[in-house]
Write an enzyme that holds these catalytic residues in place. Sequence first.
Site, PDB file in Angstrom:
ATOM      1  N   GLY A   1       1.131  -1.247   0.091  1.00  0.00           N
ATOM      2  CA  GLY A   1       0.106  -0.040   0.095  1.00  0.00           C
ATOM      3  C   GLY A   1       0.982   1.463   0.057  1.00  0.00           C
ATOM      4  O   GLY A   1       1.992   1.467   0.767  1.00  0.00           O
ATOM      5  N   ALA A   2       0.428   2.093  -0.831  1.00  0.00           N
ATOM      6  CA  ALA A   2       1.498   3.245  -1.220  1.00  0.00           C
ATOM      7  C   ALA A   2       1.840   4.076   0.098  1.00  0.00           C
ATOM      8  O   ALA A   2       3.265   4.249   0.447  1.00  0.00           O
ATOM      9  CB  ALA A   2       0.825   4.389  -2.135  1.00  0.00           C
TER      10      ALA A   2
ATOM     11  N   ARG B   1      10.109  -1.881  -5.104  1.00  0.00           N
ATOM     12  CA  ARG B   1       8.884  -2.108  -5.972  1.00  0.00           C
ATOM     13  C   ARG B   1       9.005  -0.756  -6.572  1.00  0.00           C
ATOM     14  O   ARG B   1       9.253   0.303  -6.029  1.00  0.00           O
ATOM     15  CB  ARG B   1       7.742  -2.197  -5.209  1.00  0.00           C
TER      16      ARG B   1
ATOM     17  N   ASP C   1      -1.612   4.606  -6.225  1.00  0.00           N
ATOM     18  CA  ASP C   1      -0.177   4.372  -5.954  1.00  0.00           C
ATOM     19  C   ASP C   1       0.728   5.622  -6.535  1.00  0.00           C
ATOM     20  O   ASP C   1       1.957   5.745  -6.154  1.00  0.00           O
ATOM     21  CB  ASP C   1       0.117   3.210  -6.561  1.00  0.00           C
TER      22      ASP C   1
ATOM     23  N   ASN D   1      -3.126   3.042 -10.234  1.00  0.00           N
ATOM     24  CA  ASN D   1      -3.536   2.319  -8.850  1.00  0.00           C
ATOM     25  C   ASN D   1      -3.599   0.618  -9.282  1.00  0.00           C
ATOM     26  O   ASN D   1      -3.493   0.171 -10.520  1.00  0.00           O
ATOM     27  CB  ASN D   1      -4.922   2.605  -8.544  1.00  0.00           C
ATOM     28  N   LYS D   2      -4.270  -0.090  -8.226  1.00  0.00           N
ATOM     29  CA  LYS D   2      -4.108  -1.703  -8.357  1.00  0.00           C
ATOM     30  C   LYS D   2      -4.769  -2.182  -9.687  1.00  0.00           C
ATOM     31  O   LYS D   2      -5.810  -1.573 -10.120  1.00  0.00           O
ATOM     32  CB  LYS D   2      -4.769  -2.280  -7.144  1.00  0.00           C
TER      33      LYS D   2
HETATM   34  O1  MRU Z   1       0.186  -3.986  -4.778  1.00  0.00           O
HETATM   35  P1  MRU Z   1      -0.466  -3.246  -3.455  1.00  0.00           P
HETATM   36  O2  MRU Z   1      -1.259  -4.039  -2.764  1.00  0.00           O
HETATM   37  O3  MRU Z   1       0.782  -2.644  -2.614  1.00  0.00           O
HETATM   38  O4  MRU Z   1      -1.192  -2.389  -4.069  1.00  0.00           O
HETATM   39  C1  MRU Z   1      -1.917  -1.439  -3.286  1.00  0.00           C
HETATM   40  C2  MRU Z   1      -2.916  -0.339  -3.934  1.00  0.00           C
HETATM   41  O5  MRU Z   1      -2.852  -0.483  -5.240  1.00  0.00           O
HETATM   42  C3  MRU Z   1      -3.534   0.551  -3.316  1.00  0.00           C
HETATM   43  O6  MRU Z   1      -4.782   0.814  -3.799  1.00  0.00           O
HETATM   44  C4  MRU Z   1      -2.746   1.954  -3.363  1.00  0.00           C
HETATM   45  O7  MRU Z   1      -1.636   1.783  -2.685  1.00  0.00           O
HETATM   46  C5  MRU Z   1      -3.759   2.840  -2.292  1.00  0.00           C
HETATM   47  S1  MRU Z   1      -3.508   2.431  -0.500  1.00  0.00           S
HETATM   48  C6  MRU Z   1      -3.800   3.449   0.346  1.00  0.00           C
END
Ligand code: MRU
Length: 336
Positions: free
Chosen positions: A45-46, A81, A225, A235-236
């Site tokens: 998560g960012a 990452r 992100d 984003n994801k």
């Molecule tokens: O691969 P991840 O689980 O780190 O991806 C996270 C996301 O895409 C979240 O939507 C993003 O970081 C926002 S979190 C507040």
Amino acid sequence: MRTIDWVGGAVEIIDQTILPERLEVRRLTTVAELVEAVRTLAVRGAPALGVAGAMGVALAAREHSPGPGRDAAVREIGAARPTAVNLAAGVRRAAARLTDGPDAVLAEALAVRDEEIASSAAMAARGADLVSEWCGPAPRLLTHCNTGALAAVTGGTALAVVTELHRRGALGGVVASETRPLLQGARLTAWELARAGVPYRVAVDAAGPYLVARGEVDAVVVGADRICANGDVVNKIGTYAHALGAARAGIPFLVVAPESTVDSTTASGADVPIEDRDPAEVLGYRGAVTAPDGAAAVNPAFDVTPADLVTAIVTDRRVIGPGTPVIGPGPAHETP
Ligand code: MRU
């Protein structure tokens, strides 16, 4: 409880690879352990990655004396990452204090942590106000991935808006899309919502746009992100499909992210390095094989939602859009 913190000379994280089965705290005492935790999404998560990056440099400052070994360790943390801008930014911020010694680096890392805690609270309030204004007293929301406390330190981004609406008695329901292939929605968002006493339903990712089309969702609320200078939102993987569904149905698509996720140095989504993860994540899950032997797979972990599909971006300091540039808050939408 904090998702990530500095405790007694080391980084402690909630290990997100084993939720929802068990809540376990893992102690990271070396840069190598921290990098492994980032790569495997034990911490993710960012906003949480920003804190992990800064605290990783604090570990490096204790582990190495100044020189090429320390520089390489710092670079390795920042590169663990590539997509969430917070990780490299957290590393850069803490690394800028290396010449002042390990205590100064740690102080900077703790400041990154404290700022993320404060911004979560600000986003929750502002985002909840906006959703209520747009969608009335009992909005039914769809969210993707995990954007709660597990993705930050406490609180979170989009999910903090959902839980804030619930706290106010102003939530009509929430669907958590499961978020293939690593199931951050089904495993982590559902776990957080259950702990907060928020009624929820999990849906497969592809059901999102259909549920919206069927009139069962009043707004889509997601995190980010990286937010690019032109307003593109990274984003994801799966976020773009939800945005298309929302646009087609004419419902709001709201992005909630701290200012630390705004990257004004990256022009557009096309300039963002999108993490391609191990194809094995697509072909099976925790040892269960879901595709034939020898199957090939492609596994982009993020996608780009073009700015024109985003109704608004709520940060800890402002509301961006519609028509407000990401760089330099527009007077019409800036809030104190
Ligand atoms: O691969 P991840 O689980 O780190 O991806 C996270 C996301 O895409 C979240 O939507 C993003 O970081 C926002 S979190 C507040």
